[in-house]
Design an enzyme around this catalytic site. Sequence first.
Site, PDB file in Angstrom:
ATOM      1  N   ASN A  46      -6.734  -1.934  14.970  1.00 48.83           N
ATOM      2  CA  ASN A  46      -7.917  -2.190  14.859  1.00 48.83           C
ATOM      3  C   ASN A  46      -8.225  -3.367  13.836  1.00 48.83           C
ATOM      4  O   ASN A  46      -9.396  -3.679  13.510  1.00 48.83           O
ATOM      5  CB  ASN A  46      -8.744  -1.003  14.125  1.00 48.83           C
ATOM      6  N   HIS A  97      -6.599  -3.783  11.112  1.00 50.72           N
ATOM      7  CA  HIS A  97      -6.471  -3.816   9.556  1.00 50.72           C
ATOM      8  C   HIS A  97      -5.354  -4.393   8.877  1.00 50.72           C
ATOM      9  O   HIS A  97      -4.451  -4.500   9.816  1.00 50.72           O
ATOM     10  CB  HIS A  97      -6.708  -2.288   9.078  1.00 50.72           C
ATOM     11  N   ASP A 149       0.944  -1.326  -0.143  1.00 50.76           N
ATOM     12  CA  ASP A 149       0.005  -0.185   0.082  1.00 50.76           C
ATOM     13  C   ASP A 149       0.869   1.242   0.095  1.00 50.76           C
ATOM     14  O   ASP A 149       2.156   1.152   0.117  1.00 50.76           O
ATOM     15  CB  ASP A 149      -1.051   0.029   1.469  1.00 50.76           C
ATOM     16  N   GLU A 192      -9.536  -1.816   6.053  1.00 50.91           N
ATOM     17  CA  GLU A 192     -10.106  -1.197   7.505  1.00 50.91           C
ATOM     18  C   GLU A 192     -11.311  -1.929   7.578  1.00 50.91           C
ATOM     19  O   GLU A 192     -11.960  -2.506   6.851  1.00 50.91           O
ATOM     20  CB  GLU A 192     -10.490   0.299   7.379  1.00 50.91           C
TER      21      GLU A 192
HETATM   22  C1  F6R Z   1       1.781  -1.052   6.029  1.00 48.44           C
HETATM   23  C2  F6R Z   1       0.600  -1.697   6.219  1.00 48.44           C
HETATM   24  C3  F6R Z   1      -0.035  -1.671   7.764  1.00 48.44           C
HETATM   25  C4  F6R Z   1       0.665  -1.646   8.783  1.00 48.44           C
HETATM   26  C5  F6R Z   1      -0.138  -1.455  10.222  1.00 48.44           C
HETATM   27  C6  F6R Z   1       0.814  -1.663  11.532  1.00 48.44           C
HETATM   28  O1  F6R Z   1       2.441  -1.215   4.798  1.00 48.44           O
HETATM   29  O2  F6R Z   1      -0.011  -2.326   5.473  1.00 48.44           O
HETATM   30  O3  F6R Z   1      -1.173  -2.353   7.528  1.00 48.44           O
HETATM   31  O4  F6R Z   1       1.232  -2.939   8.716  1.00 48.44           O
HETATM   32  O5  F6R Z   1      -0.752  -0.562  10.244  1.00 48.44           O
HETATM   33  O6  F6R Z   1       1.806  -0.868  11.515  1.00 48.44           O
HETATM   34  P1  F6R Z   1       2.841  -0.667  12.438  1.00 48.44           P
HETATM   35  O7  F6R Z   1       3.609  -1.685  12.233  1.00 48.44           O
HETATM   36  O8  F6R Z   1       3.727   0.677  12.268  1.00 48.44           O
HETATM   37  O9  F6R Z   1       2.122  -0.980  13.933  1.00 48.44           O
END
Ligand code: F6R
Length: 239
Positions: free
Chosen positions: A135, A137, A67, A142
Amino acid sequence: MKQLFLKDYDEVSKVASELFIEEINRDPSLTICFATGSTPEGLYKYLVEANHAGEVSFKEVKSFNLDNYLGMEDDDENNYETYMKENLFDHIDMPRENWVVPNSQPEDIEQYCRDYEERLIKADIDLLLLGVGENGHIAFNEPADKLYAHTHVAHLTDNTITVNSRFFENESEVPTKAITMGMGSILRAKKIVLLITGEKKRATLNKLLKEPFLNPQFPVSFVWGHRDVTLITEKNLVD
Ligand code: F6R
């Protein structure tokens, strides 16, 4: 789901890197899908070290990313392309033409999403890395009543904007939209490695382990429907 409960963040990162190195050495031209965020930073550090030590080569590896935020300049520190360069690509022997991070400012976003999905299908991802949001995701899928199958434009939830604001000067600077692979694009990967680390993910991890349902309000739960997922986490987070 294979589950590895390890001592701490460093051990999670090390063991994840060993798994990646083993896969790449088994098939040096495999196609990987990388993630950004705080969670994989340790893994990337170990992959860079292993590359420098001659234990693994990325010369023939190809990669995509899950993403990116929409509307970020190329050199913005919060553009996920910048993140990938700083944490991995600038430090390993992977040719520039072998990696793709979704464009943060495509001219025609709908067409770009369709093309990205086509490229993913053609590339047939071998190994895909996932982190998870508090959450639930994965990528920017989401919680919702229905989840997108394919690459699409996602609207970030208030929770994600608040959580991700730690990387920005203030919350109002966090983009509200992103381009993200969909649930189908993710679940098509042959092998998935899911990293869950840090006290803030305790509730997320325990919900995943205790509720083996496919729940669109908790997108990470869909890993229960995949045949080859390895969860690597910290044992002290399990309640
Ligand atoms: C990033 C992504 C997000 C993260 C998630 C956790 O490419 O796809 O889903 O994996 O937001 O982020 P961190 O590792 O910063 O807690």
